[in-house]
Design an enzyme around this catalytic site. Structure first.
Site, PDB file in Angstrom:
ATOM      1  N   PRO A  11      -0.513  -9.668  -3.938  1.00 15.47           N
ATOM      2  CA  PRO A  11       0.028  -9.265  -5.229  1.00 15.47           C
ATOM      3  C   PRO A  11       0.629  -7.865  -5.235  1.00 15.47           C
ATOM      4  CG  PRO A  11      -2.370  -9.369  -5.320  1.00 15.47           C
ATOM      5  CD  PRO A  11      -1.949  -9.936  -4.011  1.00 15.47           C
ATOM      6  N   ASN A  12       1.713  -7.776  -5.972  1.00 16.54           N
ATOM      7  CA  ASN A  12       2.451  -6.545  -6.244  1.00 16.54           C
ATOM      8  C   ASN A  12       3.263  -6.033  -5.064  1.00 16.54           C
ATOM      9  OD1 ASN A  12       1.554  -6.305  -8.994  1.00 16.54           O
ATOM     10  ND2 ASN A  12      -0.432  -5.731  -8.159  1.00 16.54           N
ATOM     11  N   ARG A  19       7.282   0.528  -6.714  1.00 13.16           N
ATOM     12  CA  ARG A  19       5.980   0.803  -7.324  1.00 13.16           C
ATOM     13  C   ARG A  19       5.281   1.917  -6.551  1.00 13.16           C
ATOM     14  NH1 ARG A  19       1.065  -2.126  -5.478  1.00 13.16           N
ATOM     15  NH2 ARG A  19      -0.589  -1.395  -6.808  1.00 13.16           N
ATOM     16  N   TYR A  24       3.176   4.205  -1.454  1.00 15.96           N
ATOM     17  CA  TYR A  24       3.612   3.101  -0.602  1.00 15.96           C
ATOM     18  C   TYR A  24       4.970   3.326   0.061  1.00 15.96           C
ATOM     19  CZ  TYR A  24      -0.164   0.830  -3.108  1.00 15.96           C
ATOM     20  OH  TYR A  24      -1.386   0.522  -3.640  1.00 15.96           O
ATOM     21  N   ASN A  75      -1.670  -8.730   4.374  1.00 15.39           N
ATOM     22  CA  ASN A  75      -1.892  -7.603   3.480  1.00 15.39           C
ATOM     23  C   ASN A  75      -2.231  -8.229   2.135  1.00 15.39           C
ATOM     24  OD1 ASN A  75      -1.828  -5.504   1.674  1.00 15.39           O
ATOM     25  ND2 ASN A  75       0.002  -4.546   2.527  1.00 15.39           N
ATOM     26  N   ALA A  78      -4.567  -6.253  -3.761  1.00 17.29           N
ATOM     27  CA  ALA A  78      -5.811  -6.113  -4.510  1.00 17.29           C
ATOM     28  C   ALA A  78      -6.806  -7.236  -4.233  1.00 17.29           C
ATOM     29  CB  ALA A  78      -5.511  -6.041  -6.009  1.00 17.29           C
ATOM     30  N   GLU A  99      -5.602  -7.534   9.460  1.00 18.90           N
ATOM     31  CA  GLU A  99      -5.495  -7.061   8.081  1.00 18.90           C
ATOM     32  C   GLU A  99      -4.666  -5.786   8.097  1.00 18.90           C
ATOM     33  OE1 GLU A  99      -8.546  -5.470   4.578  1.00 18.90           O
ATOM     34  OE2 GLU A  99      -9.359  -6.256   6.454  1.00 18.90           O
ATOM     35  N   HIS A 101      -2.797  -2.664   5.738  1.00 13.88           N
ATOM     36  CA  HIS A 101      -2.620  -1.955   4.473  1.00 13.88           C
ATOM     37  C   HIS A 101      -1.665  -0.799   4.698  1.00 13.88           C
ATOM     38  CE1 HIS A 101      -5.766  -4.182   2.501  1.00 13.88           C
ATOM     39  NE2 HIS A 101      -6.483  -4.039   3.599  1.00 13.88           N
ATOM     40  N   ARG A 108      -8.616   6.535  -0.886  1.00 14.19           N
ATOM     41  CA  ARG A 108      -8.284   6.212  -2.269  1.00 14.19           C
ATOM     42  C   ARG A 108      -9.554   5.926  -3.069  1.00 14.19           C
ATOM     43  NH1 ARG A 108      -3.528   2.191  -2.520  1.00 14.19           N
ATOM     44  NH2 ARG A 108      -3.551   2.955  -4.671  1.00 14.19           N
TER      45      ARG A 108
END
Length: 147
Positions: A11-12, A19, A24, A75, A78, A99, A101, A108
């Site tokens: 998502p996103n 964004r 990012y 990735n 969330a 995985e 990111h 964070r």
């Protein structure tokens, strides 16, 4: 071993480059797909690139990958921190899982420090920006070549 690699974004990530560019970066998901596509060609891999904001689609792609892929890069966005369902699907995949990111999730918010996906991942790349995807691709190619 199959040279097909699924690269799944959650998502996103469709908003990458628009964004929170201070976190990012300004590269778009299309830029990531183009760069990874070039590298996959160089590594003699067939890349299947996906993005969804829907958990069930991500699960369906993992199920599809079970049948044809030699490796999987995810990735989960969330869903990293919330989805036991994605973890369960990944646990059905017998080949390498990486995985990825873009940001360093450990610098964070505290809730981002836990990953369900990491319980299955063979490797985790975080904090290398979009270059992390290429690091994952190179790692999967190395594993596939060694088998």
């Amino acid at each position: 071993m199959s040279r097909v690699v699924f690269l799944i974004n959650g998502p996103n990530l469709n908003l990458l480059g628009k964004r929170q560019p201070h976190i990012y970066g300004d590269e778009t998901l299309a830029d990531v797909e183009r760069e990874c596509g070039k590298l996959a060609e160089e590594l003699r891999l067939e890349l299947r690139f996906h993005q969804s904001n829907r958990e069930y689609e991500i699960i369906d792609w993992i199920h599809e990958a079970r049948e044809i892929a030699g490796g999987l890069i995810i990735n989960p966005g969330a869903f990293t921190h919330t989805s036991v369902a994605i973890l369960d699907a990944l646990n059905t995949f017998d080949n390498p899982v990486f995985e990825c990111h873009i940001s360093n999730v450990h610098k964070r918010e505290a809730f981002r420090h836990h990953s369900y996906v990491s319980l299955r991942a063979d490797g985790v790349i975080a904090g290398f920006g979009t270059h992390g995807y290429q690091l994952c691709l190179r790692s999967i190619a190395r594993i596939i070549d060694s088998r």
